[in-house]
Design an enzyme around this catalytic site. Structure first.
Site, short mmCIF file in Angstrom:
data_model
loop_
_atom_site.label_atom_id
_atom_site.label_comp_id
_atom_site.label_asym_id
_atom_site.label_seq_id
_atom_site.Cartn_x
_atom_site.Cartn_y
_atom_site.Cartn_z
N CYS A 289 -5.27 8.35 8.63
CA CYS A 289 -5.61 7.79 9.94
C CYS A 289 -5.34 8.79 11.05
O CYS A 289 -4.35 9.51 11.03
CB CYS A 289 -4.79 6.53 10.20
SG CYS A 289 -5.38 5.10 9.29
N ASP B 89 3.46 0.57 12.16
CA ASP B 89 2.20 0.05 11.59
C ASP B 89 1.85 -1.34 12.12
O ASP B 89 0.73 -1.81 11.92
CB ASP B 89 2.27 0.02 10.05
CG ASP B 89 2.41 1.42 9.47
OD1 ASP B 89 2.14 2.39 10.19
OD2 ASP B 89 2.81 1.52 8.30
N ARG C 242 0.79 14.44 13.11
CA ARG C 242 1.22 14.23 11.73
C ARG C 242 1.49 15.53 10.94
O ARG C 242 0.85 15.79 9.91
CB ARG C 242 0.22 13.33 10.98
CG ARG C 242 -0.09 12.06 11.73
CD ARG C 242 -0.90 11.09 10.93
NE ARG C 242 -0.10 10.31 10.00
CZ ARG C 242 -0.58 9.41 9.17
NH1 ARG C 242 -1.87 9.16 9.15
NH2 ARG C 242 0.20 8.74 8.35
N ARG D 46 -9.39 0.45 3.60
CA ARG D 46 -8.46 1.43 3.00
C ARG D 46 -7.12 0.79 2.69
O ARG D 46 -6.44 1.19 1.74
CB ARG D 46 -8.21 2.58 3.98
CG ARG D 46 -9.28 3.63 3.99
CD ARG D 46 -8.83 4.85 4.79
NE ARG D 46 -7.44 5.12 4.50
CZ ARG D 46 -6.54 5.55 5.39
NH1 ARG D 46 -6.90 5.77 6.63
NH2 ARG D 46 -5.30 5.76 5.04
N LYS E 251 0.83 -1.22 0.00
CA LYS E 251 0.00 0.00 0.00
C LYS E 251 0.86 1.26 0.00
O LYS E 251 0.66 2.16 -0.83
CB LYS E 251 -0.90 0.00 1.24
CG LYS E 251 -1.41 1.35 1.67
CD LYS E 251 -2.16 1.28 2.98
CE LYS E 251 -2.45 2.62 3.60
NZ LYS E 251 -1.38 3.20 4.42
N ASN E 252 1.82 1.33 0.90
CA ASN E 252 2.54 2.59 1.05
C ASN E 252 3.55 2.83 -0.07
O ASN E 252 4.04 3.95 -0.23
CB ASN E 252 3.17 2.70 2.45
CG ASN E 252 2.10 2.92 3.51
OD1 ASN E 252 0.97 3.29 3.20
ND2 ASN E 252 2.44 2.66 4.76
N1 EPU Z 1 6.87 14.06 10.91
C1 EPU Z 1 7.12 15.38 11.22
N2 EPU Z 1 7.16 16.28 10.18
C2 EPU Z 1 6.99 15.89 8.89
C3 EPU Z 1 6.76 14.55 8.59
C4 EPU Z 1 6.70 13.64 9.63
O1 EPU Z 1 7.27 15.74 12.37
O2 EPU Z 1 7.05 16.76 8.01
C5 EPU Z 1 6.83 13.07 12.00
C6 EPU Z 1 5.47 12.39 12.09
O3 EPU Z 1 4.57 13.13 12.89
C7 EPU Z 1 5.85 11.06 12.73
C8 EPU Z 1 7.22 10.77 12.11
O4 EPU Z 1 7.73 12.03 11.67
O5 EPU Z 1 6.00 11.22 14.09
C9 EPU Z 1 7.23 9.80 10.95
O6 EPU Z 1 6.28 10.21 9.96
P1 EPU Z 1 6.41 9.83 8.43
O7 EPU Z 1 6.48 11.07 7.65
O8 EPU Z 1 7.48 8.80 8.27
O9 EPU Z 1 5.01 9.15 8.19
P2 EPU Z 1 4.04 9.36 6.98
O10 EPU Z 1 4.81 9.53 5.71
O11 EPU Z 1 3.00 10.36 7.31
C10 EPU Z 1 3.99 6.84 6.36
C11 EPU Z 1 2.92 5.81 6.20
C12 EPU Z 1 2.37 5.44 7.55
C13 EPU Z 1 3.48 4.94 8.44
C14 EPU Z 1 4.61 5.96 8.50
C15 EPU Z 1 5.83 5.48 9.28
C16 EPU Z 1 2.02 6.37 4.05
C17 EPU Z 1 0.89 6.91 3.27
N3 EPU Z 1 1.87 6.36 5.37
O12 EPU Z 1 3.36 7.97 6.96
O13 EPU Z 1 1.45 4.41 7.31
O14 EPU Z 1 2.98 4.72 9.73
O15 EPU Z 1 5.03 6.31 7.18
O16 EPU Z 1 6.34 4.32 8.70
O17 EPU Z 1 3.01 5.93 3.49
C18 EPU Z 1 -0.35 2.99 7.77
O18 EPU Z 1 -0.07 2.40 6.72
O19 EPU Z 1 -1.19 2.57 8.61
C19 EPU Z 1 0.31 4.26 8.05
C20 EPU Z 1 -0.13 5.12 8.95
#
Ligand code: EPU
Length: 427
Positions: free
Chosen positions: A121, A309, A126, A401, A25-26
Site C-alpha cells: 500500500c 490500520d 516505508r 488484497r 492477514k498480517n
Molecule cells: N520503519 C522504518 N524502517 C524499517 C521498518 C519500518 O523506518 O526498516 C518504519 C515505517 O516506515 C513505519 C514504522 O516503522 O513508519 C512501522 O513500520 P512496520 O515495519 O511496523 O510496518 P510494516 O511491517 O511495513 C506492517 C503491516 C502493516 C501495518 C504495520 C504497522 C504487514 C504486511 N504490514 O507493516 O499493515 O500498518 O505493520 O502495524 O504486516 C495493512 O494491513 O493495511 C498494513 C499496511
C-alpha cells in the site's frame, strides 16, 4: 491498468447479526514464508484468510519449487522439500509488502536471498533499513542492485540488535533469520503486535527456540533444524476492528465470532468513549452502536496502542460524530489519502501534516469515490454504509488484497453492497 470492479453501497442500513472473523492477514503473510523454512518437511497452516495477498504468496512459493495444496477451506499444506530457490524475482513479489519476509526465511534456510524490493500500500515512505540492519548484525552482506535486495552470509551468528523504530516487519524478519543463526540473538525495542507472537509460536512449534515475543525484548536461540507442523493463524484484529467500527457507524448490533477480545482492547476503549456498548465473551465481541457517536481524539501507536490500520476506518465514522475529533497518525506520514474521498461525501476534515481535524457533520452523502489503498477502501465502505444514498467505490482490488469477501460478510448483516464487474476486467 485494468479496472477491477466496483462496490455500490446503499447507505443507511442498520447492521445486525453475527459474523465470523477470518484468520489474520498480517500473520498469514509471515506464516507462509516461515513454513518454507521447514527442512524437508510439510507444514499445514489453518485458518488462513481467503484474500489476494495470501493467494499471491502461495503462487510465489509454487514458482520457487514449493508445493502448496489447498487442504480444506482456510487450510493449506506447504511442502518445501523441493524448494531450492533463494530468488524471488517475479512481478508478483513486487505487488505485495510482505514479500520482504522471504528475505529472512531464505537467509535462515539457504544463507542467501535475492528478493525484488517489496511493494504494498502507498501510505508513506516505508523504508526497510531496520530489516537490513538486523541481517547485517547477524553477519550478512546486503546490497541492492537493479531493484533487487541481495543478502548473503558465510555463517549467521546471533547478535544483540536494537531497533531504532518499533517495526513489525523488521522484528519478524530478524526472528526468521535468527532461528537458524549460531548462538543467541536478542531483539530490543521489538514490536509486540499479536501477529509477532503468532509467528514466534509457529516457529517454536517447528522447533525454534524464541522467548519473549509479545514483549519488547525477544531472545532467539538458533537451532540446527526446523520441522513441519500444523498451526492455526490467529483471528484478524484489523478485520474485527473494521466490523466493530461498521457496527458502531450504523447504529447496529453485531456479534463477531472467532475473535481474541484482548487484541481488540484499544478499539473497544475508543468505541466505548464514542458511546457504543461492548460485550465481551471468551471468543466473541458484541458491539451495539450509539444513536450518534461522540467525537474523540485518537493517536495511532504500535501495539498495544491504537492500530494505524484502523485509523482510516475510524476517520470515516468520526466524520459524522457529534463535535470535533483530532486524529494523529504517528506511524505513516501518507495515510490520509482517504480524506479527499470522504470530502466528496461532504466530510469536513482538515489535514495538517500527521494530524486530521474532523468537524462532525450530521450525515455523509453517497458519492463516487476511489480506494487508494486497502484500509482507505475499508474506510470508504464504512462511509458508504453510513451515508445518505448510494456510494460507488472504485479500485476495490486494494480491498480484496486484505479482506475476505467483505461485501458478503456485511450483506449477511443486512448491508446492501453490490460488486459490479466491468467488461474489460480480469475476472
Ligand atoms: N520503519 C522504518 N524502517 C524499517 C521498518 C519500518 O523506518 O526498516 C518504519 C515505517 O516506515 C513505519 C514504522 O516503522 O513508519 C512501522 O513500520 P512496520 O515495519 O511496523 O510496518 P510494516 O511491517 O511495513 C506492517 C503491516 C502493516 C501495518 C504495520 C504497522 C504487514 C504486511 N504490514 O507493516 O499493515 O500498518 O505493520 O502495524 O504486516 C495493512 O494491513 O493495511 C498494513 C499496511
Amino acid at each position: 491498468m485494468k479496472e477491477l470492479g466496483k462496490f455500490i453501497i446503499e447507505g443507511g442500513r442498520v447492521l445486525k447479526g453475527s459474523i465470523p472473523v477470518s484468520g489474520a492477514k498480517n500473520a498469514a503473510v509471515a506464516l507462509i514464508p516461515a513454513a518454507i523454512m521447514a527442512d524437508n518437511d510439510i507444514s499445514t497452516l489453518d485458518n488462513l484468510p481467503d484474500i489476494n495477498d495470501v493467494k499471491v504468496l502461495i503462487d510465489i512459493v509454487g514458482q520457487l519449487g514449493g508445493k502448496v495444496d489447498i487442504a480444506e477451506e482456510g487450510a493449506i499444506k506447504i511442502d518445501s522439500t523441493k524448494l531450492s530457490s533463494y530468488q524471488a524475482l517475479s512481478d508478483s513479489v513486487k505487488k505485495m509488502r510482505a514479500s520482504y519476509y522471504l528475505l529472512g526465511a531464505f537467509l535462515g534456510k539457504f544463507k542467501k536471498a535475492e528478493v525484488i524490493y517489496p511493494g504494498g500500500c502507498n501510505i508513506g515512505v516505508r523504508p526497510i533499513d531496520q530489516h537490513i540492519k538486523g541481517f547485517q548484525a547477524l553477519g550478512a552482506k546486503v546490497i541492492t542492485e537493479h531493484g533487487v535486495i541481495k543478502v548473503s552470509a558465510e555463517r549467521l551468528v546471533g547478535a544483540q540488535i536494537y531497533l531504532d523504530v518499533v517495526s513489525v516487519g523488521a522484528t519478524i524478519n530478524i526472528m526468521l533469520a535468527a532461528c537458524r543463526a549460531e548462538g543467541i540473538t536478542v531483539i530490543e525495542n521489538a514490536a509486540k503486535e499479536p501477529h509477532v507472537v503468532d509467528v514466534a509460536n509457529f516457529l517454536n512449534s517447528m522447533g525454534a527456540n524464541i522467548k519473549g515475543a509479545g514483549t519488547d525484548v525477544i531472545k532467539i536461540r538458533g537451532v540446527e533444524e526446523l520441522r513441519g507442523c500444523t498451526y492455526s493463524a490467529i483471528p484478524d484484529q484489523i478485520e474485527a476492528g473494521t466490523f466493530m467500527i461498521a457496527a458502531a457507524a450504523t447504529r447496529g448490533d453485531v456479534t463477531l465470532l472467532n475473535v481474541i477480545p484482548k487484541h481488540l482492547e484499544s478499539i473497544t476503549a475508543k468505541l466505548v468513549e464514542m458511546g457504543a456498548k461492548i460485550e465481551e465473551g471468551p471468543d466473541t465481541i458484541r458491539v451495539i452502536g450509539p444513536e450518534r457517536p461522540n467525537a474523540i481524539d485518537l493517536k495511532t501507536l504500535p501495539y498495544p496502542g491504537f492500530p494505524t490500520d484502523l485509523q482510516q476506518p475510524m476517520t470515516a465514522i468520526l466524520s459524522a460524530a457529534k463535535g470535533r475529533s483530532i486524529v494523529t497518525e504517528s506511524i505513516y506520514e501518507g495515510r490520509f489519502k482517504h480524506v479527499d474521498e470522504l470530502k466528496r461525501m461532504g466530510a469536513n476534515i482538515k489535514v495538517e501534516g500527521r494530524m486530521a481535524v474532523i468537524d462532525g457533520i450530521l450525515k455523509l452523502s453517497g458519492a463516487k469515490v476511489c480506494a487508494s489503498d486497502l484500509r482507505a477502501g475499508a474506510a470508504l465502505i464504512i462511509a458508504g454504509l453510513m451515508a445518505d444514498g448510494d456510494t460507488e467505490i472504485d479500485e476495490i482490488k486494494h480491498i480484496d488484497r486484505g479482506y475476505e469477501r467483505i461485501e458478503e460478510k456485511l450483506n449477511s448483516l443486512g448491508a446492501n453492497i453490490k460488486r459490479v464487474h466491468t467488461d474489460d476486467e480480469e475476472k
